[in-house]
Design an enzyme around this catalytic site. Structure first.
Site, PDB file in Angstrom:
ATOM      1  CG  ASP A 156     -10.212  15.135   9.643  1.00 25.57           C
ATOM      2  OD1 ASP A 156     -11.031  14.225   9.917  1.00 25.57           O
ATOM      3  OD2 ASP A 156      -9.834  15.374   8.486  1.00 25.57           O
ATOM      4  CB  CYS A 191      -8.874  11.906   8.505  1.00 27.94           C
ATOM      5  SG  CYS A 191      -7.956  10.915   7.315  1.00 27.94           S
ATOM      6  CB  THR A 217      -9.870   8.572   3.025  1.00 31.57           C
ATOM      7  OG1 THR A 217      -8.767   9.470   3.230  1.00 31.57           O
ATOM      8  CG2 THR A 217     -10.904   9.216   2.107  1.00 31.57           C
ATOM      9  CG  HIS A 258       3.342 -10.362   8.948  1.00 35.27           C
ATOM     10  ND1 HIS A 258       3.247 -10.918   7.687  1.00 35.27           N
ATOM     11  CD2 HIS A 258       3.155 -11.379   9.822  1.00 35.27           C
ATOM     12  CE1 HIS A 258       3.007 -12.220   7.799  1.00 35.27           C
ATOM     13  NE2 HIS A 258       2.934 -12.525   9.091  1.00 35.27           N
ATOM     14  CG  HIS A 263       7.298 -10.710  10.505  1.00 34.97           C
ATOM     15  ND1 HIS A 263       7.020 -10.706   9.157  1.00 34.97           N
ATOM     16  CD2 HIS A 263       6.836 -11.882  10.994  1.00 34.97           C
ATOM     17  CE1 HIS A 263       6.391 -11.825   8.840  1.00 34.97           C
ATOM     18  NE2 HIS A 263       6.266 -12.563   9.939  1.00 34.97           N
TER      19      HIS A 263
HETATM   20  C1  RB5 Z   1     -11.460  16.261   5.095  1.00 28.41           C
HETATM   21  O1  RB5 Z   1     -12.503  16.694   4.278  1.00 28.41           O
HETATM   22  C2  RB5 Z   1     -10.750  15.081   4.461  1.00 28.41           C
HETATM   23  O2  RB5 Z   1      -9.970  15.513   3.396  1.00 28.41           O
HETATM   24  C3  RB5 Z   1      -9.917  14.364   5.495  1.00 28.41           C
HETATM   25  O3  RB5 Z   1     -10.738  13.931   6.525  1.00 28.41           O
HETATM   26  C4  RB5 Z   1      -9.184  13.132   5.036  1.00 28.41           C
HETATM   27  O4  RB5 Z   1     -10.027  12.245   4.380  1.00 28.41           O
HETATM   28  C5  RB5 Z   1      -7.922  13.352   4.320  1.00 28.41           C
HETATM   29  O5  RB5 Z   1      -7.207  12.403   3.978  1.00 28.41           O
END
Ligand code: RB5
Length: 140
Positions: free
Chosen positions: A8, A65, A67, A98, A133
């Protein structure tokens, strides 16, 4: 191997580092976007990448993304997808050895590009250990 990649807006800059790395390593990259910095919805890109893995067009997928959390939540809803959120090297290696992870998720706001490159190198080159596994994977 052929690897689908998606991100994203939070992951687009890091995707720009990872695509050429994969190509340098000899992989074929199927880039499912996004391709601009405008705010987009990460589930769209997780779905596009997972579809390529599910239908066999790509052996593995990479999702980025902010996080990595949202991408991994979406990816793991798809049958046959084993997505691992790896923001450090040990998990990246073990998710292959694993768990036979077929989708790697990373958080571009968590890891810097230097670490992300090492995570990808580790993840694409580590083989699944099989044996006990595989039995555990067959249980879910
Ligand atoms: C976008 O701002 C953010 O929410 C997305 O990139 C991600 O971290 C969601 O899990």
């Amino acid at each position: 191997m052929k690897i689908a990649i998606g991100c994203d807006h939070g992951g687009i800059s890091l995707k720009g580092e990872i695509v050429p790395l994969l190509q340098e390593l000899g992989h074929v990259v199927d880039d499912k976007g996004c391709f601009a910095t405008e705010s987009v919805d990460y589930p769209d890109f997780a779905k596009a990448v997972c579809a390529q893995v599910q239908n066999g067009s790509c052996e593995r997928g990479i999702l980025i993304c902010g996080t990595g959390v949202g991408m991994s939540m979406v990816a793991n809803r798809f049958e046959g997808i084993r997505a691992a959120l790896c923001n450090e090297l040990f998990t990246a290696r073990m998710s292959r050895e694993h768990n036979d992870a077929n989708v790697l998720c990373m958080g571009a706001r968590v890891v810097g590009p230097g670490l992300a490159v090492e995570i990808v190198r580790e993840w694409v080159s580590t083989e699944f250990a099989g044996g006990r596994h595989q039995r555990r994977i067959d249980m879910f």
